[in-house]
Design an enzyme around this catalytic site. Structure first.
Site, mmCIF file in Angstrom:
data_model
loop_
_atom_site.group_PDB
_atom_site.id
_atom_site.type_symbol
_atom_site.label_atom_id
_atom_site.label_comp_id
_atom_site.label_asym_id
_atom_site.label_seq_id
_atom_site.Cartn_x
_atom_site.Cartn_y
_atom_site.Cartn_z
ATOM 1 N N ASP A 1 1.111 -1.030 0.370
ATOM 2 C CA ASP A 1 0.212 -0.025 -0.405
ATOM 3 C C ASP A 1 0.556 1.202 -0.466
ATOM 4 O O ASP A 1 1.539 1.515 0.664
ATOM 5 C CB ASP A 1 -1.072 0.245 1.004
ATOM 6 C CG ASP A 1 -2.009 1.183 1.268
ATOM 7 O OD1 ASP A 1 -1.991 1.878 1.026
ATOM 8 O OD2 ASP A 1 -2.011 1.501 2.510
ATOM 9 N N ASN B 1 -0.104 4.505 -0.562
ATOM 10 C CA ASN B 1 -0.769 5.737 0.032
ATOM 11 C C ASN B 1 -1.224 6.058 0.967
ATOM 12 O O ASN B 1 -2.654 6.711 1.088
ATOM 13 C CB ASN B 1 -1.807 6.152 -1.290
ATOM 14 C CG ASN B 1 -2.900 5.038 -1.191
ATOM 15 O OD1 ASN B 1 -3.269 4.252 -0.864
ATOM 16 N ND2 ASN B 1 -3.813 5.191 -1.855
ATOM 17 N N ASP C 1 -3.698 4.097 2.600
ATOM 18 C CA ASP C 1 -5.426 3.989 2.816
ATOM 19 C C ASP C 1 -5.584 2.173 4.070
ATOM 20 O O ASP C 1 -6.417 2.199 3.951
ATOM 21 C CB ASP C 1 -5.751 4.449 1.691
ATOM 22 C CG ASP C 1 -5.646 3.240 0.617
ATOM 23 O OD1 ASP C 1 -4.850 2.551 0.611
ATOM 24 O OD2 ASP C 1 -6.920 3.412 -0.641
ATOM 25 N N ASP D 1 -2.190 -1.174 -3.906
ATOM 26 C CA ASP D 1 -2.358 -0.535 -4.950
ATOM 27 C C ASP D 1 -1.298 -1.359 -5.732
ATOM 28 O O ASP D 1 -0.512 -2.056 -5.617
ATOM 29 C CB ASP D 1 -2.314 0.666 -4.107
ATOM 30 C CG ASP D 1 -1.282 1.687 -3.926
ATOM 31 O OD1 ASP D 1 -0.438 1.022 -3.767
ATOM 32 O OD2 ASP D 1 -1.452 2.049 -2.532
ATOM 33 N N ASP E 1 -6.442 -10.727 -14.310
ATOM 34 C CA ASP E 1 -7.503 -11.521 -14.433
ATOM 35 C C ASP E 1 -8.095 -11.179 -15.220
ATOM 36 O O ASP E 1 -8.866 -9.871 -14.544
ATOM 37 C CB ASP E 1 -7.690 -11.294 -12.978
ATOM 38 C CG ASP E 1 -7.963 -12.148 -12.609
ATOM 39 O OD1 ASP E 1 -8.880 -13.605 -12.964
ATOM 40 O OD2 ASP E 1 -7.561 -13.715 -11.217
ATOM 41 N N ASP F 1 -10.683 -15.829 -15.550
ATOM 42 C CA ASP F 1 -11.634 -16.773 -13.951
ATOM 43 C C ASP F 1 -12.474 -17.638 -14.019
ATOM 44 O O ASP F 1 -13.283 -17.183 -15.025
ATOM 45 C CB ASP F 1 -12.316 -15.688 -13.269
ATOM 46 C CG ASP F 1 -12.096 -15.783 -11.932
ATOM 47 O OD1 ASP F 1 -11.664 -16.312 -11.365
ATOM 48 O OD2 ASP F 1 -13.979 -15.395 -12.013
ATOM 49 N N GLU G 1 -8.203 -20.634 -15.060
ATOM 50 C CA GLU G 1 -8.419 -21.135 -14.129
ATOM 51 C C GLU G 1 -9.422 -22.309 -14.087
ATOM 52 O O GLU G 1 -11.159 -22.280 -14.136
ATOM 53 C CB GLU G 1 -9.377 -20.169 -12.727
ATOM 54 C CG GLU G 1 -9.666 -20.763 -11.629
ATOM 55 C CD GLU G 1 -10.182 -20.225 -10.990
ATOM 56 O OE1 GLU G 1 -10.811 -19.983 -9.012
ATOM 57 O OE2 GLU G 1 -11.639 -19.114 -10.875
ATOM 58 N N HIS H 1 -5.942 -17.285 -3.623
ATOM 59 C CA HIS H 1 -6.342 -16.478 -2.486
ATOM 60 C C HIS H 1 -7.637 -17.577 -2.481
ATOM 61 O O HIS H 1 -8.039 -16.037 -1.994
ATOM 62 C CB HIS H 1 -6.448 -15.115 -3.562
ATOM 63 C CG HIS H 1 -7.306 -15.626 -5.106
ATOM 64 N ND1 HIS H 1 -6.765 -16.029 -5.370
ATOM 65 C CD2 HIS H 1 -8.042 -15.147 -5.459
ATOM 66 C CE1 HIS H 1 -7.676 -16.069 -7.283
ATOM 67 N NE2 HIS H 1 -8.771 -15.384 -6.368
ATOM 68 N N ASP H 2 -7.923 -18.627 -2.805
ATOM 69 C CA ASP H 2 -8.657 -19.130 -2.574
ATOM 70 C C ASP H 2 -8.616 -20.544 -2.262
ATOM 71 O O ASP H 2 -9.802 -20.952 -1.668
ATOM 72 C CB ASP H 2 -9.466 -19.497 -3.720
ATOM 73 C CG ASP H 2 -9.744 -18.623 -5.216
ATOM 74 O OD1 ASP H 2 -10.737 -17.240 -4.226
ATOM 75 O OD2 ASP H 2 -9.918 -18.997 -6.153
#
Ligand code: GLC
Length: 568
Positions: A50, A52, A54, A58, A127, A229, A291, A352-353
């Protein structure tokens, strides 16, 4: 027993002949497309870096760490969706395929990322969420507005059954009915995932063309290709038809466990893949990763296309997403070698799954050794590979402890049986600062996982014995060693239930032996079937490079992994 010529020369040759896939070794290297034998690193942008403050990663964060990725030795980066999205499914619900979500940056940031990656010879893959849009996408907003608008047939609409019930018993992968009744059409629309993710109607040529235009848009900008995907879900049976109960019981979301014969992996998917391949072929270096969760190697082989005209690299989940077992790995490797028609397999253990492999596999002990063994298993056979950020550090799953902390909606629905996917999406661990160097915000979107004080890039870069440096050495070796780069593949000691052994032999005779102890106990193994008399360690999780293993019996510690140069 030494590695003697006598021991199993014939068997060794027989196996080598059996698994020599045509065309792969003979092609001159200069003609080899970049994605063959490539390592593609998956970045989950929300969690990578990150810039910035928040609390959300990013695109500039990825750019800022391109030197790290270059130094690691990967060839491409697949970034999970950074397009405009309401973020119901953290970017997998896209409301504009051609715009960057402001949370992740701007188009100028993305163009800079592309330029900087190119300077480092790193390809960027986007993706492409092909199965569905967000319910906030203008296409869906128009489609749902009436039965007669110009996009009326862009999604999968069906009349209610008498009594307003759903057109079939199909279940969403994320729980509940896959049909949502909508006004003013007074029809149901189909959603394989959340109701905020309506399925596109791929039977409509206008949808296809619009999506192929999206591909061209990004490829013209400089994207090398796409990870597609949810490929298995593109088509549904137009006749509908109820699914049968697969087995008694309920899912974590309280649904019956049904077959998915009417909605998954329908043959029409391949027509679309062929069309996408044609679009991709218009760009040099274009690549389609898929995928593709399929049930076996036969289904996987089909997805390359009978004439190598569908996916370049459908994800091979056979190796990485089952139990930890030498026998199973041997079978998966042999199948990938012999049943994919000479196509390149794409091995993957993490994404990520799924729960990270060092937590999913093994018995919770020797995790560092396990990580090295799995890395060696993924990166030394003849294949391309997908890595997931933090895998190279030994980042572990850190599942939410309380339901109120869960961000991934499936984890709320499935709690406590399914805690969702937050655990494998924790902030990248760059250093030992409070938020692991991920963000200057003290409240990143997900808390940093415990253990980051020692498991991080900064510390591991400086420690020559770290997992990170093991990955780097492995990635260097697979590029520089003729046997690992160009060699064929032959299994050895095929009856061993504990240790996986194989040899890679290059056309120039250079040979590398790979031995992987797939158990948490020390093993000793007499290597059979090699003409060579000695083996010198190139890389190992337990012995120093250069150590000679010349007594023919390998002593492997728990999950020990070794790559050795064979010599006569
Ligand atoms: C894919 C993605 C997953 C997402 C789903 C719906 O499986 O990997 O993260 O939730 O598609 O788009």
């Amino acid at each position: 027993m030494p590695f003697t010529r006598s021991s199993l020369l014939l068997a060794g040759l027989a196996v080598a002949a059996l698994v020599s896939a045509p065309g792969q070794n003979s092609a001159p290297r200069s003609k080899t497309p970049w994605w063959q034998n490539a390592v593609i690193y998956q970045v989950y942008p929300r969690s990578f870096a990150d810039t910035n403050g928040d609390g959300i990663g990013d695109l500039n964060g990825i750019t800022a760490h391109l030197d790290y990725l270059h130094d690691l030795g990967i060839d491409g980066v697949w970034i999970t969706p950074f397009f405009q999205s309401p973020q119901v499914d953290f970017g997998y619900d896209i409301s504009d395929y051609r715009a960057i979500d402001p949370q992740y940056g701007t188009m100028a940031d993305f163009d800079r990322l592309l330029r900087e990656a190119k300077k480092r010879n790193i390809r960027i893959l986007a993706d492409f969420v092909v199965n569905h849009t967000s319910d906030k996408h203008p296409w869906f907003i128009e489609s749902r507005s009436s039965r007669t608008n110009s996009k009326a047939d862009w999604f999968v609409w069906r009349d209610p059954e008498p009594g307003k019930s759903a057109p079939s018993n199909w279940i969403s992968i994320f729980g509940g009915s896959a049909w949502q009744l909508d006004t003013p059409r007074n029809q149901f629309y189909y959603h394989a995932f959340y109701k905020e993710q309506p399925d596109l109607n791929w039977r409509n040529p206008a949808v296809r063309n619009a999506m192929y235009d999206v591909m061209r848009f990004w490829m013209k900008r400089g994207v090398a290709g796409f990870r597609l995907d949810a490929v298995p879900h593109l088509f549904e049976d137009p006749q509908l038809g109820d699914e049968k109960v697969l087995r008694p019981g309920k899912t974590a979301y309280g649904d019956p466990i049904l077959t998915r014969t009417h909605t998954d992996n329908l043959p029409e998917c391949e027509d679309v893949l062929k069309e996408m391949r044609k679009v991709t072929n218009q760009f040099p270096d274009g690549v389609l990763v898929g995928e593709t969760y399929v049930s076996g190697v036969k289904e996987l082989a089909k997805l390359y296309g009978a004439n190598h005209d569908e996916l370049h690299l459908p994800m091979d989940t056979q190796l990485g997403f089952g139990t930890l077992s030498a026998n199973r790995y041997r079978k998966a490797l042999l199948e990938a070698e012999t049943q994919l028609n000479g196509n390149t397999p794409l091995f993957v253990f993490n994404n990520h799954d799924n729960v990270r492999s060092i937590n999913r596999l093994g018995n919770g002990t020797h995790k560092d050794a396990l990580a090295r063994m799995l890395a060696t298993l993924m990166l030394t056979p003849r294949a391309s590979a997908l890595m997931y950020y933090g895998e190279e550090l030994g980042m572990e799953n850190d599942d939410p402890k309380r339901k109120e902390d869960v961000k991934d909606i499936v984890g709320i629905r499935g709690w406590p049986e399914d805690k969702g996917r937050d655990g494998e999406r924790k902030p990248m661990q760059w250093n030992g600062d409070t938020t692991a160097g991920f963000s200057t915000s003290r409240t990143p979107w997900l808390t940093v996982a415990p253990g980051y004080e020692t498991v991080n890039v900064s510390i591991e870069t400086r420690d020559p014995g770290s997992l990170l440096n093991y990955y780097k050495a492995l990635l260097r070796l697979r590029k520089s060693d003729p046997a690992l780069r160009d060699g064929d593949f032959a299994l050895l000691n095929e009856d061993d239930a504990n240790v996986l052994l194989f040899v890679r032999r290059a056309p120039d005779g250079t040979a590398a032996l790979v031995a992987l102890n797939c158990t948490p106990e020390a093993r000793s193994i007499a290597v059979r079937g090699l003409p060579e008399r000695s083996a010198k360690v190139l890389l190992s999780s337990f012995a120093a490079a250069g150590t000679t293993l010349d007594n023919g019996t390998l002593q492997l510690p728990p999950y020990g992994a070794v790559v050795a140069r064979l010599a006569r």
